[in-house]
Design a protein around this motif. Sequence first.
Motif, PDB file in Angstrom:
ATOM      1  N   GLY A  30      -2.932  -0.831  -5.763  1.00 60.16           N
ATOM      2  CA  GLY A  30      -3.692   0.231  -5.125  1.00 60.16           C
ATOM      3  C   GLY A  30      -5.117   0.318  -5.611  1.00 60.16           C
ATOM      4  N   TRP A 125      -6.367   1.627   0.663  1.00 64.62           N
ATOM      5  CA  TRP A 125      -5.260   2.383   1.263  1.00 64.62           C
ATOM      6  C   TRP A 125      -4.495   1.526   2.268  1.00 64.62           C
ATOM      7  CZ3 TRP A 125      -8.895   7.119   2.213  1.00 64.62           C
ATOM      8  CH2 TRP A 125      -9.035   7.829   1.003  1.00 64.62           C
ATOM      9  N   ASN A 128      -2.197  -0.788   0.414  1.00 63.02           N
ATOM     10  CA  ASN A 128      -1.006  -0.058  -0.014  1.00 63.02           C
ATOM     11  C   ASN A 128      -0.030   0.139   1.137  1.00 63.02           C
ATOM     12  OD1 ASN A 128      -1.805   0.178  -2.642  1.00 63.02           O
ATOM     13  ND2 ASN A 128      -2.133   2.379  -2.605  1.00 63.02           N
ATOM     14  N   ALA A 148       3.927   4.540  -1.721  1.00 58.02           N
ATOM     15  CA  ALA A 148       2.479   4.412  -1.538  1.00 58.02           C
ATOM     16  C   ALA A 148       1.728   5.420  -2.391  1.00 58.02           C
ATOM     17  CB  ALA A 148       2.121   4.595  -0.065  1.00 58.02           C
ATOM     18  N   LEU A 151       1.687   4.405  -5.984  1.00 63.03           N
ATOM     19  CA  LEU A 151       0.713   3.348  -6.250  1.00 63.03           C
ATOM     20  C   LEU A 151      -0.676   3.913  -6.520  1.00 63.03           C
ATOM     21  CD1 LEU A 151       1.704   0.636  -3.593  1.00 63.03           C
ATOM     22  CD2 LEU A 151       2.007   0.510  -6.069  1.00 63.03           C
TER      23      LEU A 151
END
Length: 218
Positions: A30, A125, A128, A148, A151
């Motif tokens: 991430g 983003w 991810n 997500a 992360l």
Amino acid sequence: MAYPGYGGGFGDFSIQVPGMQMGQPVPETGPAILLDGYSGYPAYSDTYSSAGDSVYTYFNAIAGQGGEVDAEELQRCLTQSGISGTYSPFSLETCRIMIAMLDRDHTGKMGFNEFKELWAALNAWKENFMTVDQDGSGTVEHHELRQAIDLMGYRLNPKTLTTIVKRYSKNGRIFFDDYVACCVKLRALTDFFRRRDHLQQGSANFVYDEFLQGTMAI
């Protein structure tokens, strides 16, 4: 006391920051940490040059001589850039909160330096999202959204995560546009709270108008 992207604990969070190098995203972990304390945005050099940069080309084609874009112009810019890939283009409302997240001079518009930060965040983003969207459906479910968010360094309790899923899901699934809107809100609200938690103890006092100004702007 610390916050997502900084390590430590945060109220109902128990934060664990994935290993990373300053200013560089780490594959499958991430976004990186920005040097000035903002999580979620890889840093840019002060000696940055726009020459030959496709990001500047996308921005300049829309911004023109004014050097800034509003929400509708940002929407066109991001759509033309193809940053959303195979996912649906960003909605106007998502573009509005993107601008609010980075609108430090309160103009209601976004300059190129702010756009660079947004571009880096969107790519992180998106990476991810693609990592947790293992079936390639273009949406994520409750448990995938949790992965997500993990992360990004957040550790939300189940009740908070359920609230987020209800807010951003359609029939239990979260599309990329709504996922980005969720990321923006998490980042912006955490930073809004952090600036007022002077003792870094996970609590802060707000004047009512200040609370409205901070949350309604996002």
